[in-house]
Design an enzyme around this catalytic site. Structure first.
Site, PDB file in Angstrom:
ATOM      1  N   ASP A 240     -10.213   2.036   1.636  1.00 13.13           N
ATOM      2  CA  ASP A 240     -10.341   1.422   2.964  1.00 13.13           C
ATOM      3  C   ASP A 240     -10.966   2.414   3.940  1.00 13.13           C
ATOM      4  O   ASP A 240     -11.739   2.024   4.825  1.00 13.13           O
ATOM      5  CB  ASP A 240      -8.969   1.005   3.505  1.00 13.13           C
ATOM      6  CG  ASP A 240      -8.448  -0.280   2.897  1.00 13.13           C
ATOM      7  OD1 ASP A 240      -9.262  -1.094   2.430  1.00 13.13           O
ATOM      8  OD2 ASP A 240      -7.217  -0.462   2.887  1.00 13.13           O
TER       9      ASP A 240
ATOM     10  N   LYS B  12       0.803  -1.226   0.000  1.00 12.75           N
ATOM     11  CA  LYS B  12       0.000   0.000   0.000  1.00 12.75           C
ATOM     12  C   LYS B  12       0.837   1.279   0.000  1.00 12.75           C
ATOM     13  O   LYS B  12       0.458   2.269  -0.647  1.00 12.75           O
ATOM     14  CB  LYS B  12      -0.972  -0.009   1.179  1.00 12.75           C
ATOM     15  CG  LYS B  12      -2.020  -1.109   1.071  1.00 12.75           C
ATOM     16  CD  LYS B  12      -3.015  -1.075   2.210  1.00 12.75           C
ATOM     17  CE  LYS B  12      -4.039  -2.194   2.084  1.00 12.75           C
ATOM     18  NZ  LYS B  12      -5.073  -2.146   3.147  1.00 12.75           N
TER      19      LYS B  12
ATOM     20  N   ARG C  86       2.584  -3.543  19.506  1.00 13.89           N
ATOM     21  CA  ARG C  86       3.638  -4.366  20.099  1.00 13.89           C
ATOM     22  C   ARG C  86       4.975  -3.642  20.092  1.00 13.89           C
ATOM     23  O   ARG C  86       5.869  -3.995  20.852  1.00 13.89           O
ATOM     24  CB  ARG C  86       3.727  -5.698  19.339  1.00 13.89           C
ATOM     25  CG  ARG C  86       2.516  -6.600  19.569  1.00 13.89           C
ATOM     26  CD  ARG C  86       2.504  -7.778  18.618  1.00 13.89           C
ATOM     27  NE  ARG C  86       2.135  -7.379  17.260  1.00 13.89           N
ATOM     28  CZ  ARG C  86       2.106  -8.212  16.229  1.00 13.89           C
ATOM     29  NH1 ARG C  86       2.435  -9.478  16.395  1.00 13.89           N
ATOM     30  NH2 ARG C  86       1.765  -7.784  15.024  1.00 13.89           N
TER      31      ARG C  86
ATOM     32  N   ASN D 265      -4.779   1.858  -1.355  1.00 10.65           N
ATOM     33  CA  ASN D 265      -5.227   0.503  -1.684  1.00 10.65           C
ATOM     34  C   ASN D 265      -5.823   0.455  -3.083  1.00 10.65           C
ATOM     35  O   ASN D 265      -6.310  -0.586  -3.517  1.00 10.65           O
ATOM     36  CB  ASN D 265      -6.247  -0.006  -0.658  1.00 10.65           C
ATOM     37  CG  ASN D 265      -7.622   0.595  -0.865  1.00 10.65           C
ATOM     38  OD1 ASN D 265      -7.751   1.763  -1.265  1.00 10.65           O
ATOM     39  ND2 ASN D 265      -8.662  -0.167  -0.581  1.00 10.65           N
TER      40      ASN D 265
ATOM     41  N   GLY E 157      -2.972  -2.587  16.883  1.00 11.35           N
ATOM     42  CA  GLY E 157      -2.046  -2.687  15.766  1.00 11.35           C
ATOM     43  C   GLY E 157      -1.719  -1.319  15.210  1.00 11.35           C
ATOM     44  O   GLY E 157      -2.446  -0.341  15.427  1.00 11.35           O
TER      45      GLY E 157
END
Length: 274
Positions: A105, A68, A153, A89, A128
């Site tokens: 999106d 992307k 993370r 996208n 995320g």
């Protein structure tokens, strides 16, 4: 002789993509003869060469992970939302053979969240910090969110999103993955992480019945996260809902005609049922 028009979804891996099912059903329903839509396996660093080599019959490309950002980079012109998000996208061939980048999106996510009852002024948690998280930030901006917490993370991944949030005018707070369960009580929870990553959260979260949960995955479905949220009374929407919504926008940009949404949705449902 019928003119040939081609489009495809590109990414890696790509064999699982259901986009051909949706788009090809749309061509048939709209009476677009000579149109075809396929899959192309393509890594991010291969996107420039692929796009440069496409002939005049190509009307557009749907771009999924991991290409992307590369899709945005190869475009001659980009929509304001694609530029702000830093990812595209959708690549549309213009009459002058140039390429236009968009991000359906974002509009698709706004559509599915609005349909699920999301209203302005709520809090949003995004699980995320990748490409889909960027679209979630833009959707939150359009929905007038009071603020967005991105749970990742890696702290560095959140830092990479800060310029995007600033460009969109969205207040952004970062949080570590070990605190994910405490942030999943927002008005809207958007999970953008790969399959399996959010599974342990399913029974760690004290779900609120008023929360809308959007899990960008769709295979397998329901995910443990979605199943637990649904059992707790949350409104749940899936990656399939987004897949259809963003495809409708692409179809109309590629073909220039209104998308036969009902036929596209029916084809997707029938394929999944099989």
């Amino acid at each position: 002789m019928t003119a040939v028009h081609r489009a495809a979804v590109v990414g890696k891996p790509i064999a699982h993509s259901l986009s051909p099912v949706i788009h090809n059903a749309g061509y048939v329903a709209a009476g677009l003869t000579g149109w075809s839509y396929t899959r192309i396996e393509c890594a991010a660093d291969e996107v420039p060469a692929l796009v440069a080599g496409l002939g005049p019959e190509w009307a557009g490309l749907s771009v999924t992970m991991p290409g992307k950002e590369a899709a945005l980079a190869v475009a001659d012109l980009a929509s304001p939302v694609a530029a702000a998000v830093g990812a595209a996208n959708t690549l549309v061939r213009r009459p002058d053979r140039s390429w236009y980048a968009d991000n359906t999106d974002v509009s698709g996510m706004v559509e599915v969240l609005t349909s699920a009852g999301v209203s302005a002024g709520g809090t949003v948690t995004v699980l995320g910090a990748g490409g889909t998280a960027r679209a979630a930030l833009a959707a939150a901006a359009r929905l007038g969110a009071a603020g967005v917490t991105v749970v990742a993370r890696r702290a560095a991944a959140v830092d990479e999103l800060r310029p995007v949030a600033d460009a969109l005018g969205v207040p952004l707070t970062g949080a570590g993955w070990d605190t994910a369960a405490t942030h999943a009580t927002a008005d809207v929870v958007v999970s953008t992480v790969p399959k399996g990553v959010a599974d342990p959260l399913a029974h760690q979260v004290r779900w609120r019945a008023g929360t809308v949960v959007f899990d960008a995955l769709y295979d397998p479905w329901p995910t443990p996260l979605a199943a637990a949220a649904s059992a707790a009374g949350c409104r749940v929407v899936s990656g399939l809902d987004l897949l259809l919504a963003q495809a409708v926008g692409q179809f109309e940009q590629f073909t220039g005609v209104p998308a036969p949404r009902a036929a596209m949705a029916e084809a997707l449902a029938a394929h999944r049922a099989r």
